[in-house]
Design an enzyme around this catalytic site. Sequence first.
Site, PDB file in Angstrom:
ATOM      1  N   SER A  65      19.904 -23.589 -39.380  1.00  0.00           N
ATOM      2  CA  SER A  65      18.696 -23.063 -38.744  1.00  0.00           C
ATOM      3  C   SER A  65      18.792 -21.559 -38.568  1.00  0.00           C
ATOM      4  O   SER A  65      19.870 -21.014 -38.320  1.00  0.00           O
ATOM      5  CB  SER A  65      18.543 -23.722 -37.373  1.00  0.00           C
ATOM      6  OG  SER A  65      17.650 -22.983 -36.572  1.00  0.00           O
TER       7      SER A  65
ATOM      8  N   GLU B 205      17.943 -20.201 -36.045  1.00  0.00           N
ATOM      9  CA  GLU B 205      18.403 -20.001 -34.662  1.00  0.00           C
ATOM     10  C   GLU B 205      19.876 -19.605 -34.633  1.00  0.00           C
ATOM     11  O   GLU B 205      20.350 -19.075 -33.632  1.00  0.00           O
ATOM     12  CB  GLU B 205      18.198 -21.286 -33.850  1.00  0.00           C
ATOM     13  CG  GLU B 205      16.792 -21.471 -33.342  1.00  0.00           C
ATOM     14  CD  GLU B 205      16.394 -20.488 -32.242  1.00  0.00           C
ATOM     15  OE1 GLU B 205      17.157 -20.325 -31.283  1.00  0.00           O
ATOM     16  OE2 GLU B 205      15.315 -19.885 -32.355  1.00  0.00           O
TER      17      GLU B 205
ATOM     18  N   TYR C 100      21.492 -24.986 -28.716  1.00  0.00           N
ATOM     19  CA  TYR C 100      21.037 -25.483 -30.013  1.00  0.00           C
ATOM     20  C   TYR C 100      21.573 -24.590 -31.138  1.00  0.00           C
ATOM     21  O   TYR C 100      22.135 -25.074 -32.125  1.00  0.00           O
ATOM     22  CB  TYR C 100      19.498 -25.519 -30.051  1.00  0.00           C
ATOM     23  CG  TYR C 100      18.962 -25.824 -31.427  1.00  0.00           C
ATOM     24  CD1 TYR C 100      18.875 -27.125 -31.890  1.00  0.00           C
ATOM     25  CD2 TYR C 100      18.577 -24.786 -32.290  1.00  0.00           C
ATOM     26  CE1 TYR C 100      18.413 -27.399 -33.169  1.00  0.00           C
ATOM     27  CE2 TYR C 100      18.115 -25.058 -33.568  1.00  0.00           C
ATOM     28  CZ  TYR C 100      18.040 -26.362 -33.993  1.00  0.00           C
ATOM     29  OH  TYR C 100      17.594 -26.627 -35.264  1.00  0.00           O
TER      30      TYR C 100
END
Length: 358
Positions: free
Chosen positions: A130, A132, A153
Amino acid sequence: MATEQRALITGISGQDGSYLSELLLEKGYEVHGIVRRVAIEDPQHRLSRIQHLVDQIHLHAASLESYPSLMKVVSEVQPHEVYHLAAQSYVSYSFEDEFSTFAVNVNGTHYLLSICRDVAPKAKFYFAGSSEMFGSAPAPQNELTSFRPRSAYGISKVAGYHLTRNYREAYRLHASCGVLYNHESPRRGMEFVTRKISSLAAQIKLGLATEIRIGNPDAQRDWGHAREYVQAMWLMLQQEKPDDYVIATGETHSVREFLEAAFGFLGLDPYQYLVLDKRLVRPAEVDILQGDASKAHLRLGWSARTRFRQLVRDMVSSDLDFYSRIQREKMVGQSPAVVSVVAPIAVGQNALRPRSGR
Ligand code: G4F
């Protein structure tokens, strides 16, 4: 395809899993998917995105938190390709429960890699990384950018990335990581900001809602179409050598721009309905994500085609169709469970429910 390929997808019932299943079926694969037992027991609600495919795919009950259940499925299916998409994928929820985010995202990935090494070592493995992972790293980010995650996360995905890389290097697994930037569609879960905006814009237009509550409107994301992003996953596993790839459009837009575009398509002024709600602001925000997918373009021949305004338009018009139908059928006011047969509907405007799969 000469001999039938078997693919195993974790998170098959999510947005990406549904598009990937369609793609693989088109290509002649035998498609297997892992879902939680509760989903098999409640298919109308929990398998709504793959309801149209259930006769063509094979579903297996297992949990990312249970090594034996995963071992059983991988041993039985003996997949040629494994697409590991399932995760606790809602960043905001990872602030509320860091521990279960880690348990699912880190241990689940580790179990699956370890099982593939032991019982399906020739299977090609895709890990859903991701953007992220980049967190506060300066934009644009590419495969050489250092990770600076800003949430449990993001940290869990960095761990998954390193586990994948380590299994590739240590055990020679054909294991690749797609570092996917935000990818959306009409199948996106209601808890993510794009779908929240498109669905509420449609509901406000139809008189079914009166306001939209947003946290940070200034965060910028690189938003592409999920249907195109699953093609990149497949392409990664068709390469002779495993590797890691950034998958992005290269454009970035703020939540505010998404809001303005979505409401604008319906002839509405978003600022008449917008409520800024501090409770929706994250303890640590990722301010700007913008990916450089040059490597994917060069090596995979992949690039994003759907541009920002087209994506917003597709999502808004799909939600407008959906809520218009609901209104026509006078279903509004009935149990949301009935409504979610057709599309997953969040109960309330700020439903902060975790959902497995993207
Ligand atoms: O839509 P979001 O919740 O997606 P986010 O956090 O960027 O994560 C998504 O993309 C990642 C790839 O970069 C995936 F790995 C991840 O699994 C997921 O698919 O939030 C987008 C932005 C954030 O900055 C958030 O703070 O929108 C901001 N935002 C503002 N108001 C809101 C809201 N987000 C949500 N969900 N709800 C709001 O009311």
